[in-house]
Motif scaffolding. Structure first.
Motif, PDB file in Angstrom:
ATOM      1  N   MET A  84       5.570   0.279   1.208  1.00  0.00           N
ATOM      2  CA  MET A  84       6.768   0.532   1.997  1.00  0.00           C
ATOM      3  C   MET A  84       6.378   0.933   3.410  1.00  0.00           C
ATOM      4  SD  MET A  84       8.131   4.353   1.324  1.00  0.00           S
ATOM      5  CE  MET A  84       8.877   4.272   2.928  1.00  0.00           C
ATOM      6  N   SER A  85       7.298   0.849   4.329  1.00  0.00           N
ATOM      7  CA  SER A  85       6.998   1.334   5.664  1.00  0.00           C
ATOM      8  C   SER A  85       7.895   2.522   5.956  1.00  0.00           C
ATOM      9  CB  SER A  85       7.232   0.235   6.693  1.00  0.00           C
ATOM     10  OG  SER A  85       8.572  -0.159   6.637  1.00  0.00           O
ATOM     11  N   ALA A  86       7.463   3.397   6.852  1.00  0.00           N
ATOM     12  CA  ALA A  86       8.261   4.567   7.187  1.00  0.00           C
ATOM     13  C   ALA A  86       8.134   4.821   8.676  1.00  0.00           C
ATOM     14  CB  ALA A  86       7.765   5.773   6.407  1.00  0.00           C
ATOM     15  N   VAL A 102      -7.548   2.051  -5.753  1.00  0.00           N
ATOM     16  CA  VAL A 102      -8.046   0.985  -4.888  1.00  0.00           C
ATOM     17  C   VAL A 102      -6.960   0.693  -3.859  1.00  0.00           C
ATOM     18  CG1 VAL A 102      -7.273  -0.845  -6.504  1.00  0.00           C
ATOM     19  CG2 VAL A 102      -8.968  -1.369  -4.742  1.00  0.00           C
ATOM     20  N   LEU A 103      -7.380   0.550  -2.600  1.00  0.00           N
ATOM     21  CA  LEU A 103      -6.466   0.195  -1.511  1.00  0.00           C
ATOM     22  C   LEU A 103      -6.850  -1.180  -0.988  1.00  0.00           C
ATOM     23  CD1 LEU A 103      -5.733   3.213  -1.623  1.00  0.00           C
ATOM     24  CD2 LEU A 103      -5.861   3.272   0.868  1.00  0.00           C
ATOM     25  N   TRP A 104      -5.862  -1.978  -0.697  1.00  0.00           N
ATOM     26  CA  TRP A 104      -6.136  -3.277  -0.068  1.00  0.00           C
ATOM     27  C   TRP A 104      -4.952  -3.676   0.794  1.00  0.00           C
ATOM     28  CZ3 TRP A 104      -3.047  -7.469  -1.942  1.00  0.00           C
ATOM     29  CH2 TRP A 104      -2.381  -7.235  -3.157  1.00  0.00           C
ATOM     30  N   ARG A 105      -5.215  -4.617   1.717  1.00  0.00           N
ATOM     31  CA  ARG A 105      -4.164  -5.031   2.648  1.00  0.00           C
ATOM     32  C   ARG A 105      -3.648  -6.421   2.302  1.00  0.00           C
ATOM     33  NH1 ARG A 105      -3.483  -2.007   7.318  1.00  0.00           N
ATOM     34  NH2 ARG A 105      -5.301  -0.768   7.913  1.00  0.00           N
ATOM     35  N   GLN A 106      -2.331  -6.572   2.417  1.00  0.00           N
ATOM     36  CA  GLN A 106      -1.747  -7.908   2.330  1.00  0.00           C
ATOM     37  C   GLN A 106      -1.934  -8.601   3.685  1.00  0.00           C
ATOM     38  OE1 GLN A 106       2.189  -7.939   0.117  1.00  0.00           O
ATOM     39  NE2 GLN A 106       2.039  -5.794   0.696  1.00  0.00           N
ATOM     40  N   GLN A 107      -1.622  -9.892   3.730  1.00  0.00           N
ATOM     41  CA  GLN A 107      -1.779 -10.624   4.992  1.00  0.00           C
ATOM     42  C   GLN A 107      -0.901 -10.035   6.088  1.00  0.00           C
ATOM     43  OE1 GLN A 107      -1.053 -14.737   3.909  1.00  0.00           O
ATOM     44  NE2 GLN A 107      -2.762 -14.687   2.480  1.00  0.00           N
ATOM     45  N   SER A 108       0.221  -9.436   5.713  1.00  0.00           N
ATOM     46  CA  SER A 108       1.133  -8.829   6.694  1.00  0.00           C
ATOM     47  C   SER A 108       0.559  -7.538   7.277  1.00  0.00           C
ATOM     48  CB  SER A 108       2.464  -8.504   6.007  1.00  0.00           C
ATOM     49  OG  SER A 108       2.238  -7.520   4.998  1.00  0.00           O
ATOM     50  N   GLY A 109      -0.508  -7.032   6.690  1.00  0.00           N
ATOM     51  CA  GLY A 109      -1.082  -5.764   7.136  1.00  0.00           C
ATOM     52  C   GLY A 109      -0.640  -4.592   6.271  1.00  0.00           C
ATOM     53  N   GLN A 110       0.407  -4.794   5.458  1.00  0.00           N
ATOM     54  CA  GLN A 110       0.885  -3.728   4.569  1.00  0.00           C
ATOM     55  C   GLN A 110      -0.210  -3.339   3.578  1.00  0.00           C
ATOM     56  OE1 GLN A 110       4.366  -2.341   3.832  1.00  0.00           O
ATOM     57  NE2 GLN A 110       4.352  -2.641   6.038  1.00  0.00           N
ATOM     58  N   ILE A 111      -0.303  -2.040   3.334  1.00  0.00           N
ATOM     59  CA  ILE A 111      -1.338  -1.550   2.423  1.00  0.00           C
ATOM     60  C   ILE A 111      -0.772  -1.421   1.012  1.00  0.00           C
ATOM     61  CG2 ILE A 111      -2.885   0.390   1.935  1.00  0.00           C
ATOM     62  CD1 ILE A 111      -2.828   0.965   4.977  1.00  0.00           C
ATOM     63  N   VAL A 112      -1.581  -1.798   0.033  1.00  0.00           N
ATOM     64  CA  VAL A 112      -1.210  -1.638  -1.377  1.00  0.00           C
ATOM     65  C   VAL A 112      -2.183  -0.626  -1.987  1.00  0.00           C
ATOM     66  CG1 VAL A 112      -0.920  -2.817  -3.594  1.00  0.00           C
ATOM     67  CG2 VAL A 112      -0.504  -4.064  -1.448  1.00  0.00           C
ATOM     68  N   CYS A 139       1.843   4.374   3.256  1.00  0.00           N
ATOM     69  CA  CYS A 139       2.209   3.817   4.553  1.00  0.00           C
ATOM     70  C   CYS A 139       1.138   4.183   5.567  1.00  0.00           C
ATOM     71  CB  CYS A 139       3.582   4.308   5.008  1.00  0.00           C
ATOM     72  SG  CYS A 139       3.601   6.007   5.576  1.00  0.00           S
ATOM     73  N   GLU A 140       1.226   3.543   6.712  1.00  0.00           N
ATOM     74  CA  GLU A 140       0.281   3.786   7.793  1.00  0.00           C
ATOM     75  C   GLU A 140       1.086   4.317   8.973  1.00  0.00           C
ATOM     76  OE1 GLU A 140      -3.457   1.201   9.542  1.00  0.00           O
ATOM     77  OE2 GLU A 140      -1.873   0.234   8.444  1.00  0.00           O
ATOM     78  N   ALA A 141       0.721   5.480   9.478  1.00  0.00           N
ATOM     79  CA  ALA A 141       1.460   6.053  10.607  1.00  0.00           C
ATOM     80  C   ALA A 141       0.569   7.060  11.320  1.00  0.00           C
ATOM     81  CB  ALA A 141       2.733   6.753  10.109  1.00  0.00           C
ATOM     82  N   GLY A 142       0.678   7.100  12.656  1.00  0.00           N
ATOM     83  CA  GLY A 142      -0.119   8.057  13.429  1.00  0.00           C
ATOM     84  C   GLY A 142      -1.604   7.844  13.244  1.00  0.00           C
TER      85      GLY A 142
END
Ligand code: FES
Ligand SMILES: [Fe+2]
Length: 321
Positions: free
Chosen positions: A1-3, A41-51, A112-115
């Motif tokens: 999700m994004s915030a 485990v963390l990984w990125r989708q092509q959109s940059g969103q982190i899973v 999410c990724e912020a700051g």
């Protein structure tokens, strides 16, 4: 999700965003992390969103972080099962004619990724979530970063950051050098998830404050647009990962790198001085402490008060680490 990363301070809700990593750690490969006593485990989708998901394949328990990312799925290195961002297994090479049962699914975590941090939501997920407590003072500044691993519960690691009385002792060869013989008149302000503290009897007390943004980020204003920021990330019961950044406004090439280098070198020295003392504290988790605190420990008292109220709100919903 994004915030949206806009809020300066959050009301203390039953549930929090924890910083769990620096985005610099997550490149094109899956990233294995131990957080809150669990393997993730963390990984990125092509959109940059982190899973974020458990680092454990539902098939035979292999670590997904040893696999690879393919077309917005993470592929297990053992038998090639692939999982999408919802955690659903979508590819099962050994059973090509099978309709993959819905139970072949991994839980996912809200991240999410912020700051310039990666945050994980820990708490109930009913309704819309607040934004993570990004520090607005750091906007537009540059930084140098360092990290360290401590064999200490993160509560102890964060408390030492608002413990003024330790400066002339633990840091007598660095930042506490000119504080020998000082007594400390500590001012504090507790408001909506933040504990801010400063020294009333220090000539730069008003400029040089420190604040914990509950639950696990800390910032220290050292004057002007110079700040030290640190996060104390729960790894397991007696382990935490510390990431420290020295933020400054100098953007001229080479001088920028030099200032970042100097700031991180000083930070490295300071946390190296703190580490053995904090690792030796007993009990490990400050929640279990039965200590005789003094007025100079006002920041610690404030932090514990906030933590107790948080835990009371959470009740049995989730066990705080
Ligand atoms: S253990 Fe992951 S595919 Fe078999
Ligand atoms: Fe310290």
């Amino acid at each position: 999700m994004s915030a949206s990363p806009t809020a300066k301070q959050q009301p203390l809700l039953a549930g929090h965003w924890y910083v769990i990593a620096s985005p610099h750690q997550l490149r094109s490969k899956p990233l294995a992390l131990e957080r809150f006593g669990e393997r993730l485990v963390l990984w990125r989708q092509q959109s940059g969103q982190i899973v974020a998901m458990p680092d454990q394949c539902v098939h035979r328990g292999a670590q997904l972080s040893g696999g690879h990312i393919d077309n917005d799925t993470i592929v297990c290195p053992f038998h090639g099962f692939a999982y999408d961002a919802s955690g659903q297994c979508t590819v099962m090479p050994c059973e090509e004619s099978w309709q993959i049962p819905s139970g072949f699914k991994l839980q996912t975590y809200t991240v999410c990724e912020a700051g310039d941090w990666i945050w994980l939501w820990r708490g109930p997920e009913t309704g819309s979530l607040p934004p993570p407590p990004v520090e607005p003072l750091l906007e537009g500044l540059v930084y140098g970063e360092l990290c360290d691993d401590w064999n200490a519960h993160y509560t102890r690691a964060i408390e030492v950051q608002i413990d003024y009385a330790h400066l002339p002792f633990v840091h007598k060869k660095s930042i506490g050098r000119f504080m020998q013989g000082n007594s400390f008149d500590v001012g504090t302000d507790l408001s909506s998830g933040t504990i801010k503290s400063w020294l009333n009897n220090h000539k730069k007390g008003s400029q040089q404050w420190a604040a914990i943004h509950y639950p696990n980020t800390w910032i220290n204003s050292v004057g002007g647009k110079f700040y030290i920021q640190a996060v104390f990330i729960p790894v397991a019961q007696q382990r935490c990962h510390v990431i420290m950044r020295f933020h400054h406004p100098v953007k001229i090439p080479l001088i920028r790198q030099l200032v970042s280098w100097f700031g991180t070198q000083l930070g490295r020295k300071v946390i190296k001085e703190d580490r053995p003392v904090v690792q030796g504290q007993f009990p490990a988790n400050s929640d279990d402490a039965n200590e005789k605190l003094t007025p100079a420990d006002a920041g610690i008292v404030g932090y514990r008060k906030l933590r107790r109220s948080h835990q009371a709100q959470l009740k049995a919903e989730i066990k705080p680490q």
